[in-house]
Design a protein around this motif. Sequence first.
Motif, short mmCIF file in Angstrom:
data_model
loop_
_atom_site.label_atom_id
_atom_site.label_comp_id
_atom_site.label_asym_id
_atom_site.label_seq_id
_atom_site.Cartn_x
_atom_site.Cartn_y
_atom_site.Cartn_z
N VAL A 45 1.45 7.37 -10.41
CA VAL A 45 1.11 6.48 -10.53
C VAL A 45 1.51 6.07 -12.00
O VAL A 45 2.01 4.82 -12.40
N LEU A 46 1.47 6.99 -13.29
CA LEU A 46 2.09 6.44 -14.07
C LEU A 46 3.47 5.79 -14.39
O LEU A 46 4.06 5.30 -14.84
N THR A 47 3.86 6.16 -13.62
CA THR A 47 5.62 5.62 -13.17
C THR A 47 5.85 5.11 -12.27
O THR A 47 7.06 4.00 -12.66
N LEU A 48 5.25 4.39 -12.05
CA LEU A 48 5.13 3.22 -10.19
C LEU A 48 4.35 2.49 -11.16
O LEU A 48 3.95 1.60 -10.05
N GLU B 295 -1.92 15.78 -10.46
CA GLU B 295 -0.93 15.88 -11.21
C GLU B 295 0.11 15.49 -10.20
O GLU B 295 0.27 14.19 -11.14
N VAL B 296 0.47 15.26 -9.14
CA VAL B 296 1.07 15.26 -8.20
C VAL B 296 0.81 13.14 -8.30
O VAL B 296 1.59 12.60 -8.53
N HIS B 297 -0.51 12.95 -8.01
CA HIS B 297 -0.91 11.67 -8.03
C HIS B 297 -0.97 11.45 -9.37
O HIS B 297 -0.51 9.85 -9.57
N TYR C 274 -5.89 13.85 -0.86
CA TYR C 274 -6.08 15.22 -0.87
C TYR C 274 -5.75 16.34 0.53
O TYR C 274 -5.44 17.62 -0.27
N SER C 275 -5.83 16.13 0.76
CA SER C 275 -5.45 16.73 2.16
C SER C 275 -4.87 15.81 3.41
O SER C 275 -5.22 14.62 3.44
N GLY C 276 -4.85 16.22 4.65
CA GLY C 276 -3.93 15.68 5.60
C GLY C 276 -4.74 15.80 6.32
O GLY C 276 -4.41 14.49 6.64
N LYS C 277 -6.37 15.58 6.32
CA LYS C 277 -7.80 15.46 7.17
C LYS C 277 -7.41 14.03 6.50
O LYS C 277 -7.73 13.05 7.41
N LYS D 118 0.79 -1.33 -0.25
CA LYS D 118 0.39 -0.16 0.10
C LYS D 118 0.54 1.32 0.20
O LYS D 118 1.58 1.79 0.59
N LEU D 119 1.02 2.34 -0.96
CA LEU D 119 1.35 3.69 -0.83
C LEU D 119 0.02 4.73 -1.30
O LEU D 119 -0.52 4.73 -1.85
N ILE D 120 0.22 5.54 -0.40
CA ILE D 120 -0.30 6.40 -0.25
C ILE D 120 -0.18 7.79 -0.67
O ILE D 120 1.56 8.53 -0.53
N VAL D 121 0.02 8.14 -1.57
CA VAL D 121 0.13 9.39 -2.31
C VAL D 121 -0.43 10.51 -1.61
O VAL D 121 -1.86 10.72 -2.04
N ALA D 122 -0.13 11.71 -1.10
CA ALA D 122 -0.53 12.56 -0.15
C ALA D 122 -0.48 13.65 -0.93
O ALA D 122 1.00 14.56 -0.82
N ASP D 123 -1.11 14.61 -1.24
CA ASP D 123 -0.84 16.06 -2.06
C ASP D 123 -2.09 16.91 -2.23
O ASP D 123 -3.22 15.71 -3.17
N ASP D 124 -2.39 17.72 -2.15
CA ASP D 124 -3.11 18.28 -3.26
C ASP D 124 -3.02 18.60 -3.87
O ASP D 124 -4.37 19.12 -5.03
#
Length: 83
Positions: free
Chosen positions: A44-47, A38-40, A63-66, A29-35
Amino acid sequence: MNDENDPVYDFLKRDTIPVKKESVKAGYKLIVADDDKEVHDITVLTLRNFTFENRSLQFIHTYSGKETMEALRLLSNHETEKR
């Protein structure tokens, strides 16, 4: 015009070892945490085809700290229940 013989595209020619899909186990499991979406997308495209010890990656998008804290809490509870 793009020319695949152009040195800029050398990364496309990398030697890779094909992995049989049926040999890949459940993913890490990999959390992609960013608002920024494009980062998400680029993560995904890379990995998306990355495997380690015959295990793929399972992406969890927040997409948020919460949202990230909630995902971590849910994942932690799920792992505790599996034991």
